[in-house]
Write a protein that holds these residues in place. Structure first.
Motif, PDB file in Angstrom:
ATOM      1  N   UNK A  31       1.025  -1.145  -0.168  1.00  0.00           N
ATOM      2  CA  UNK A  31       0.261   0.305   0.007  1.00  0.00           C
ATOM      3  C   UNK A  31       0.768   0.924  -0.122  1.00  0.00           C
TER       4      UNK A  31
ATOM      5  N   UNK B   8       0.215   6.559  -9.942  1.00  0.00           N
ATOM      6  CA  UNK B   8      -0.203   5.263 -10.664  1.00  0.00           C
ATOM      7  C   UNK B   8      -0.213   3.831 -12.054  1.00  0.00           C
TER       8      UNK B   8
ATOM      9  N   UNK C 269      -8.834  -0.490 -16.473  1.00  0.00           N
ATOM     10  CA  UNK C 269      -8.588  -0.211 -14.710  1.00  0.00           C
ATOM     11  C   UNK C 269      -7.366  -1.027 -14.341  1.00  0.00           C
TER      12      UNK C 269
ATOM     13  N   UNK D 167      -5.246  -0.098 -12.473  1.00  0.00           N
ATOM     14  CA  UNK D 167      -4.912   0.186 -10.801  1.00  0.00           C
ATOM     15  C   UNK D 167      -3.884  -0.719 -10.471  1.00  0.00           C
TER      16      UNK D 167
ATOM     17  N   UNK E 261      -4.415  -0.873  -6.753  1.00  0.00           N
ATOM     18  CA  UNK E 261      -5.989  -0.377  -5.933  1.00  0.00           C
ATOM     19  C   UNK E 261      -6.066  -2.690  -6.261  1.00  0.00           C
TER      20      UNK E 261
END
Lengths: 480, 201
Positions: A28, A36, A105, A107, A109
């Protein structure tokens, strides 16, 4: 110094979880710092963390060991289920790459949320009291709600995430209510303590609590009558995420369900057995009949997964070590088969659009014989046609039910699997005998690899069933 | 009447009065301010019971954060309170039934103490050898460290989830660059020009 050494054995059984949790925190930070552009880097590191965690779980002894004052348990059963579940997470990241790229997408995350939900599911599998159960469940579920709506500009994906979240919150409420009743009636939160407090006939309050806990868990495994969210969420979520939903969370929730009923409520087996038998029959029936009219392949696989949960519950209803071994074998085989099937769905891409209609598969055998063959084998396996792996999965759970003298349950199971075979065979018929449509664009190598590896495993299982069955039997023994 | 008793009645009376004012005052901002007064008096009651940690948490969290948040909401959102109160008479019967049920429950809970005096004795006695804060710390960070850490991870997921689902990077937005601002000198920031009178630039 001596005190810190004395603490180490207390956390030693949880070392894979601690490693994965530390990985989450580190990545994280790394992702937030790098921004990004860090997606490829974070993705590889998450896969590395998952692989190392898998190795750590492999290396664990598999003997019964508790940590954190008995809140966390590690035994042969948790080891088996965690290995299956970790493979699911790894495979998700492998097949998700091309899809995320196409939907823009990428990403960082996404791999992180998969890793967090994996940690949550490991804690679920190892939960040994009611608080740990709830926290593990919530940690994994929250991450799953987010990945369900990860394709946020897509209305169906957002709807899937919202629907899953609202109904998931409802089921968490039921679970908590049941857990509070069980705690109130027994005065214990640890599974071992609850089982010790429940001897003889159970009070109405405990049975009430048990039913609510089972309802909350049934929602997570999408057993009828708590299955309503499944088709919509499976259809709306990004396809790799759907593949993940069908494998990882289901394995973890089944493992948790098995542990709860076998370790916390063994004294009132006759009480929970009724509930499990009802859910098994209802799920098998709904899975068999509701899937017939489906036109969308992801919806069809959702109903198929509801049906398969019914078969898994047949093994659990038996309440014997043999039945639990059947459950473990079933989940491992279902993991491979469903991942293969979803990889095939990911390969259905035509002119930059991912196709989801069953009719799009028409004549696939002419345009892409290899994909058609893999798809057909996986469908045969899901239908439970010998000598494919899916047949043995069903065989073990039905044999356990018969040995536990649950004849009606086993007969209903066989009948519904014959009914269910219709829609799997219809897909094979469309692939092989319908007029060919325009071919699909060649799938990325990772997707092709997962689809063909799953097909090969499903075909080859009959040659060497022993390793998996022995491991599952040993895992089941740990609970009894 | 001892000093502690006097303070108990003072805090209780002010608390009940201000709680009543929260629901009857016409101005919502006054409601929130009365709510803060209620919290402060509740903190005083906690102090009298020897729960100093809870008292401070009540002040810090509820007065400092939650009530101020309420105040923001009340002041920033255009909530029509007159409209909210319109159905008051219509829902009064249902409301009074609910209130009656709560009253009965309250009587029953307190009644146990009179019916069976033993009930009070079964309640766990506070450990007087350690302070509140230390006892809570032991429970949170030693006995329940496992749950505490997982709860922390759950909050982390909530944060990541909210960011990943809602954050959009817009192009062309001017952002503050503090290093650039600090690095400005008189030469780069100012320009001296001769301006002819009556003409402007």
């Amino acid at each position: 110094m001596s005190s810190s050494l004395a603490v180490l054995p207390v956390v030693a059984p949880a070392i894979p979880e601690l490693f994965a949790g530390a990985g989450v925190l580190g990545l994280v930070l790394a992702g937030a710092a790098l921004g990004d552009k860090s997606y490829p880097f974070i993705r590889w590191l998450v896969m590395l963390v998952l692989a190392v965690t898998l190795v750590l779980v492999y290396l664990a002894s598999g003997t019964h060991a508790e940590a954190f004052g008995g809140a966390f348990v590690s035994d042969g059963f948790s080891r088996f289920m965690k290995i299956a579940m970790l493979w699911g997470s790894l495979l998700t990241l492998i097949i998700a790459e091309s899809y995320l790229k196409d939907t823009r997408r990428q990403a960082f995350e996404f791999p992180l949320l998969i890793l967090i939900s994996t940690v949550g599911m490991m804690l679920m599998i190892s939960a040994n009291d009611l608080i740990a159960l709830y926290l593990g469940l919530e940690l994994s579920s929250l991450a799953l709600y987010v990945v369900a709506s990860f394709d946020r500009d897509n209305v169906r994906s957002s709807e899937a995430g919202l629907k899953y979240f609202v109904l998931g919150a409802l089921s968490s409420g039921m679970l908590l209510y049941g857990a509070s009743l069980v705690y109130g009636m027994t005065g214990e939160i640890a599974f071992a303590g609850i089982s010790k407090a429940l001897t003889g006939t159970a009070s109405v309050g405990v049975i009430f609590g048990l039913v609510f806990v089972l309802a909350g868990l049934a929602f997570k495994i999408s057993a009828v009558p708590f299955h309503m969210w499944t088709p919509d969420v499976y259809e709306g979520a990004p396809t790799p995420v759907t593949a993940y939903f069908a494998a990882g969370p289901k394995i973890a929730a089944i493992a948790l369900l098995v542990r709860v009923v076998e370790q916390a409520f063994p004294g009132i087996t006759s009480q929970w057995q009724q509930v499990i038998v009802f859910m098994a029959i209802a799920s098998m029936g709904l899975g068999a009949f509701a899937a017939i009219g489906q036109k969308n392949i992801k919806r069809l696989l959702a109903y198929s997964s509801i049906g398969h949960v019914g078969y898994v519950l047949v093994g659990l209803a038996a309440g014997t070590p043999e039945g639990v071994a059947g459950v473990a074998t079933y989940m491992a085989i279902y993991l491979v088969t469903s991942f293969g099937a979803f990889a095939c769905v990911l390969a259905m891409k035509r002119n930059d659009v991912y196709c989801e209609d069953i009719s799009d598969l028409a004549g696939l055998s002419k345009t892409n014989p290899a994909l058609a063959f893999a798809f057909a084998m996986l469908m045969f396996s899901l239908a439970g046609i010998p000598p494919l792996a899916g047949f043995f999965a069903k065989f073990y759970v039905f044999a356990a039910a018969v040995n536990a003298k649950l004849y009606p349950l086993a007969i209903i199971g066989v009948v519904t699997s014959v009914v269910g075979a219709y829609y799997y065979l219809r897909i094979v018929k469309i692939i092989y005998f319908d007029e060919p449509k325009e071919g699909f664009v060649p799938a990325p190598i990772a997707v092709r690899f997962v689809a063909s590896a799953a097909a090969v495993l499903v075909l080859a299982f009959v040659l060497a069933p022993a390793p998996l069955v022995t491991a599952a039997t040993a895992a089941a023994k740990a609970l009894f | 009447m001892s000093v502690a008793q006097a303070f108990f009645y003072l805090f209780s009376a002010v608390m009940v009065g201000s709680a009543f004012m929260v629901i009857v005052s016409r101005n919502p901002v006054h409601s929130v301010l009365f709510l803060i007064l209620t919290f402060v008096n509740a903190a005083g009651l906690f102090l009298l019971m020897g729960a100093e940690f809870l008292a401070m948490i009540l002040i810090v969290v509820y007065v400092g954060a939650v009530a101020v948040l309420f105040l923001f909401v009340v002041m920033m959102l255009d909530v029509d309170f007159a409209e909210l109160k319109q159905g008051f008479a219509k829902h009064l019967p249902l409301g009074s039934i609910l209130g009656l049920i709560f009253l009965i429950e309250l009587v029953m809970v307190i009644g146990t103490y009179f019916v069976s005096p033993d009930a009070a004795r079964t309640a766990p006695k506070p450990d007087t050898t350690v302070s509140n804060t230390e006892a809570l710390g032991r429970v949170l960070y030693t006995d329940y460290i496992y749950y505490f850490q997982i709860a922390g991870l759950v909050l982390l997921v909530a944060m990541i989830g909210a960011i990943v689902l809602t954050l959009r990077h817009k192009v062309g937005v001017k952002r503050q660059n503090i290093a650039d601002q600090v690095a400005r000198t008189k030469e780069t920031a100012m320009e001296v020009r001769k301006v002819a009178s009556g003409q402007g630039l």
